[in-house]
Design a protein around this motif. Structure first.
Motif, PDB file in Angstrom:
ATOM      1  N   GLY A   1      10.839   1.381   2.741  1.00 29.83           N
ATOM      2  CA  GLY A   1      11.921   0.680   3.417  1.00 29.83           C
ATOM      3  C   GLY A   1      11.488  -0.139   4.610  1.00 29.83           C
ATOM      4  O   GLY A   1      12.303  -0.889   5.168  1.00 29.83           O
ATOM      5  N   MET A   2      10.221  -0.037   5.024  1.00 26.83           N
ATOM      6  CA  MET A   2       9.760  -0.818   6.177  1.00 26.83           C
ATOM      7  C   MET A   2       9.344  -2.214   5.721  1.00 26.83           C
ATOM      8  O   MET A   2       8.489  -2.340   4.835  1.00 26.83           O
ATOM      9  N   PRO A   3       9.912  -3.266   6.295  1.00 27.13           N
ATOM     10  CA  PRO A   3       9.436  -4.623   5.980  1.00 27.13           C
ATOM     11  C   PRO A   3       8.006  -4.774   6.501  1.00 27.13           C
ATOM     12  O   PRO A   3       7.761  -4.702   7.702  1.00 27.13           O
ATOM     13  N   PHE A   4       7.066  -4.959   5.606  1.00 31.42           N
ATOM     14  CA  PHE A   4       5.655  -4.977   5.992  1.00 31.42           C
ATOM     15  C   PHE A   4       4.950  -6.089   5.245  1.00 31.42           C
ATOM     16  O   PHE A   4       4.825  -6.047   4.017  1.00 31.42           O
ATOM     17  N   PRO A   5       4.461  -7.119   5.965  1.00 27.15           N
ATOM     18  CA  PRO A   5       3.828  -8.263   5.281  1.00 27.15           C
ATOM     19  C   PRO A   5       2.346  -8.070   5.004  1.00 27.15           C
ATOM     20  O   PRO A   5       1.715  -8.947   4.416  1.00 27.15           O
ATOM     21  N   GLY A   6       1.772  -6.934   5.413  1.00 22.57           N
ATOM     22  CA  GLY A   6       0.328  -6.729   5.361  1.00 22.57           C
ATOM     23  C   GLY A   6      -0.237  -6.762   6.771  1.00 22.57           C
ATOM     24  O   GLY A   6       0.433  -7.183   7.724  1.00 22.57           O
ATOM     25  N   GLU A   7      -1.474  -6.295   6.910  1.00 25.04           N
ATOM     26  CA  GLU A   7      -2.049  -6.192   8.254  1.00 25.04           C
ATOM     27  C   GLU A   7      -3.553  -6.467   8.220  1.00 25.04           C
ATOM     28  O   GLU A   7      -4.240  -6.082   7.275  1.00 25.04           O
ATOM     29  N   ILE A   8      -4.036  -7.117   9.270  1.00 32.43           N
ATOM     30  CA  ILE A   8      -5.450  -7.224   9.573  1.00 32.43           C
ATOM     31  C   ILE A   8      -5.689  -6.410  10.836  1.00 32.43           C
ATOM     32  O   ILE A   8      -4.999  -6.601  11.845  1.00 32.43           O
ATOM     33  N   ARG A   9      -6.640  -5.468  10.779  1.00 31.38           N
ATOM     34  CA  ARG A   9      -6.883  -4.606  11.938  1.00 31.38           C
ATOM     35  C   ARG A   9      -8.361  -4.682  12.335  1.00 31.38           C
ATOM     36  O   ARG A   9      -9.247  -4.603  11.493  1.00 31.38           O
ATOM     37  N   TYR A  10      -8.575  -4.819  13.629  1.00 30.19           N
ATOM     38  CA  TYR A  10      -9.907  -4.794  14.206  1.00 30.19           C
ATOM     39  C   TYR A  10     -10.118  -3.434  14.868  1.00 30.19           C
ATOM     40  O   TYR A  10      -9.241  -2.956  15.596  1.00 30.19           O
ATOM     41  N   VAL A  11     -11.270  -2.830  14.626  1.00 28.29           N
ATOM     42  CA  VAL A  11     -11.603  -1.558  15.260  1.00 28.29           C
ATOM     43  C   VAL A  11     -12.865  -1.752  16.090  1.00 28.29           C
ATOM     44  O   VAL A  11     -13.918  -2.101  15.553  1.00 28.29           O
ATOM     45  N   PHE A  12     -12.737  -1.527  17.398  1.00 26.63           N
ATOM     46  CA  PHE A  12     -13.835  -1.746  18.336  1.00 26.63           C
ATOM     47  C   PHE A  12     -14.487  -0.415  18.707  1.00 26.63           C
ATOM     48  O   PHE A  12     -13.912   0.655  18.538  1.00 26.63           O
ATOM     49  N   ASP A  13     -15.685  -0.523  19.260  1.00 21.63           N
ATOM     50  CA  ASP A  13     -16.404   0.649  19.743  1.00 21.63           C
ATOM     51  C   ASP A  13     -16.060   0.861  21.206  1.00 21.63           C
ATOM     52  O   ASP A  13     -16.412   0.055  22.067  1.00 21.63           O
ATOM     53  N   GLY A  14     -15.378   1.985  21.492  1.00 20.53           N
ATOM     54  CA  GLY A  14     -15.012   2.311  22.865  1.00 20.53           C
ATOM     55  C   GLY A  14     -15.955   3.287  23.531  1.00 20.53           C
ATOM     56  O   GLY A  14     -15.702   3.723  24.660  1.00 20.53           O
ATOM     57  N   GLY A  15     -17.047   3.664  22.850  1.00 21.42           N
ATOM     58  CA  GLY A  15     -18.049   4.513  23.465  1.00 21.42           C
ATOM     59  C   GLY A  15     -17.607   5.959  23.609  1.00 21.42           C
ATOM     60  O   GLY A  15     -16.604   6.402  23.047  1.00 21.42           O
ATOM     61  N   ALA A  16     -18.386   6.708  24.384  1.00 19.79           N
ATOM     62  CA  ALA A  16     -18.138   8.128  24.630  1.00 19.79           C
ATOM     63  C   ALA A  16     -17.682   8.309  26.072  1.00 19.79           C
ATOM     64  O   ALA A  16     -18.304   7.782  27.004  1.00 19.79           O
TER      65      ALA A  16
ATOM     66  N   LEU B   1      -4.300  11.840  10.431  1.00 21.13           N
ATOM     67  CA  LEU B   1      -4.027  10.425  10.232  1.00 21.13           C
ATOM     68  C   LEU B   1      -3.434  10.177   8.850  1.00 21.13           C
ATOM     69  O   LEU B   1      -3.615  10.990   7.939  1.00 21.13           O
ATOM     70  N   ARG B   2      -2.729   9.055   8.699  1.00 23.34           N
ATOM     71  CA  ARG B   2      -2.394   8.635   7.344  1.00 23.34           C
ATOM     72  C   ARG B   2      -3.679   8.484   6.548  1.00 23.34           C
ATOM     73  O   ARG B   2      -4.725   8.151   7.112  1.00 23.34           O
ATOM     74  N   PRO B   3      -3.654   8.730   5.238  1.00 25.29           N
ATOM     75  CA  PRO B   3      -4.904   8.641   4.466  1.00 25.29           C
ATOM     76  C   PRO B   3      -5.661   7.341   4.684  1.00 25.29           C
ATOM     77  O   PRO B   3      -6.883   7.364   4.890  1.00 25.29           O
ATOM     78  N   VAL B   4      -4.979   6.207   4.656  1.00 27.77           N
ATOM     79  CA  VAL B   4      -5.700   4.940   4.816  1.00 27.77           C
ATOM     80  C   VAL B   4      -6.230   4.804   6.232  1.00 27.77           C
ATOM     81  O   VAL B   4      -7.324   4.266   6.446  1.00 27.77           O
ATOM     82  N   ASP B   5      -5.508   5.310   7.235  1.00 26.80           N
ATOM     83  CA  ASP B   5      -6.007   5.260   8.605  1.00 26.80           C
ATOM     84  C   ASP B   5      -7.232   6.155   8.761  1.00 26.80           C
ATOM     85  O   ASP B   5      -8.157   5.834   9.522  1.00 26.80           O
TER      86      ASP B   5
ATOM     87  N   HIS C   1       0.841  -1.196   0.000  1.00 27.99           N
ATOM     88  CA  HIS C   1       0.000   0.000   0.000  1.00 27.99           C
ATOM     89  C   HIS C   1       0.886   1.259   0.000  1.00 27.99           C
ATOM     90  O   HIS C   1       1.896   1.314   0.708  1.00 27.99           O
ATOM     91  N   PRO C   2       0.526   2.273  -0.765  1.00 28.10           N
ATOM     92  CA  PRO C   2       1.381   3.466  -0.872  1.00 28.10           C
ATOM     93  C   PRO C   2       1.550   4.243   0.427  1.00 28.10           C
ATOM     94  O   PRO C   2       2.492   5.046   0.546  1.00 28.10           O
ATOM     95  N   ASP C   3       0.681   4.027   1.426  1.00 31.70           N
ATOM     96  CA  ASP C   3       0.839   4.747   2.690  1.00 31.70           C
ATOM     97  C   ASP C   3       1.870   4.125   3.620  1.00 31.70           C
ATOM     98  O   ASP C   3       2.178   4.694   4.674  1.00 31.70           O
ATOM     99  N   ILE C   4       2.420   2.968   3.257  1.00 29.65           N
ATOM    100  CA  ILE C   4       3.429   2.331   4.086  1.00 29.65           C
ATOM    101  C   ILE C   4       4.765   3.053   3.904  1.00 29.65           C
ATOM    102  O   ILE C   4       5.165   3.396   2.792  1.00 29.65           O
ATOM    103  N   ARG C   5       5.440   3.301   5.023  1.00 27.54           N
ATOM    104  CA  ARG C   5       6.715   4.028   4.974  1.00 27.54           C
ATOM    105  C   ARG C   5       7.731   3.262   4.143  1.00 27.54           C
ATOM    106  O   ARG C   5       7.929   2.056   4.344  1.00 27.54           O
TER     107      ARG C   5
END
Length: 383
Positions: free
Chosen positions: A108-123, A154-158, A102-106
């Motif tokens: 030179g960083m070794p990056f195999p890909g990522e799975i991210r979970y985003v939870f609801d932390g409320g107010a 944030l980074r665009p993808v973030d 992905h173009p947003d990855i810095r």
């Protein structure tokens, strides 16, 4: 009783590959967990790390450690980063896969890909915000930001992931499944129209229930406009930085005999709504009138009304563009408007008024959806 053997019945089973070889053949990725946490006005919490070379911010969260579940990771990271132990995390708002290239990855960083979970932390309450304590060797500061500002830090993808997750919470849609920040299934209405929660400096202004004092001119009239199933029509005004939600209504003009006439005119022009039976709920004090040329103290009227017709979408003559028209529960509308607990109470008052005056049901929790472009036929006899 037996059946004839088929040729496939005599095929020798394939030997299982050696465990080590099979494991080596599997794709390995990073796993992360983060949370959408807001203040009472709907601004999103971001943290600023000290360990990145660039100036990007992050949602609170971190990397899943070996043998750890993503939910446990998120709880641990929030306790470590914010000092908030036992913060309730509810549903999974988004699951995101990020490709290795992905173009947003810095670079030179070794990056195999990522799975991210985003939870609801409320107010968070003001007391919880006061209790936040950062590990200053890891995080330099935190901030609660309107979503339009948060995406800039944030980074665009973030930013795409943050918006999709937060909109899933606001719109009561299913978990957003994202690939490189973009929906891989149907795009929900809030994402389709790029709707943002708008921070309003007067969000915590109380609603006064009595008549407007004679000394205060009424400069605005806005309404909770109900359809027969108990939902309300919410508008989203498009702009270069996203669409901002608002109730139907607008500024009182000299040609309007009453604020109710203002409401009917504005609702017809901006949303193609036909309204009937408007009832005043109360008013909010605008102490300066800066939005009206500094006219001084004035009242912003809040009403409830029945929608008896919704016409085809059209261009608003005041802005020169059409508004997105959304159907939401009163509670969903209040959250999108960024009015916090006072807005939730006002939404409850509007719904109670609709039940008592028109016999409307309480709108069931459902996903926010578009009003069809061709409009809607409304049957109040079955409401």
């Amino acid at each position: 009783m037996t059946s004839p053997a088929s040729p496939s019945d005599h095929v020798a089973p394939r030997a299982a590959p050696p465990a080590a070889g099979y494991a080596a053949s599997r794709h390995a990725v990073w796993v992360g967990a983060a949370a959408i946490v807001t203040d009472e006005a709907g601004r999103v919490l971001l943290v600023h790390p000290t360990y990145h070379e660039d100036d990007r911010w992050l949602l609170p969260g971190g990397a899943v450690e070996r043998g750890e579940h993503a939910l446990d990771t998120c709880r641990r990271e929030i306790a470590e980063e914010l000092g908030l132990a036992n913060l309730p995390l509810t549903e999974v708002l988004a699951i995101s896969s990020l490709s290795a290239h992905h173009p947003d990855i810095r670079p030179g960083m070794p990056f195999p890909g990522e799975i991210r979970y985003v939870f609801d932390g409320g107010a968070l309450t003001p007391g919880q915000i006061e209790a936040i304590r950062l590990p200053h060797e890891e995080l330099s500061e935190f901030a609660f930001l309107e979503t339009r500002e948060a995406v800039q830090r944030l980074r665009p993808v973030d930013g795409q992931i943050m918006l999709a997750a937060y909109r899933a919470r606001l719109g009561n849609t299913a978990t957003a499944h994202l690939a490189d920040g973009r929906h891989i299934l149907d795009v929900p209405a809030l994402d389709r129209h790029d709707v943002h929660v708008r921070y309003r400096p007067l969000w915590d202004s109380p609603l006064h229930r009595g008549p407007v004092p004679e000394r205060l001119p009424v400069r605005q009239a806005w309404a909770w406009c109900f359809v027969p199933d108990g939902r309300v029509v919410l508008l989203a005004d498009p702009g270069p930085r996203g669409a901002l939600p608002m109730l139907p209504g607008g500024t009182v003009e000299k040609t309007d005999a009453t604020p109710e006439d203002t409401l009917r005119r504005e609702a017809a022009e901006a949303a193609q709504l036909t309204l009937t039976d408007p009832v005043r709920l109360g008013w909010v004090l605008d102490e300066t009138g800066e939005g009206h040329g500094g006219v001084g103290p004035n009242a912003r009227l809040r009403l409830a009304a029945r929608v008896t017709g919704i016409g085809p979408a059209a261009v608003d003559p005041a802005t020169g563009h059409p508004f997105a028209r959304l159907l939401a529960t009163p509670a969903q509308a209040a959250a999108l408007l960024g009015w916090g607990p006072p807005g939730a109470r006002q939404a409850g008052l509007a719904a109670e008024t609709a039940r008592e005056r028109w016999g409307l049901p309480t709108a069931p929790s459902a996903a926010i959806e578009d009003v069809p472009a061709e409009g809607m036929r409304l049957n109040w006899e079955c409401g």
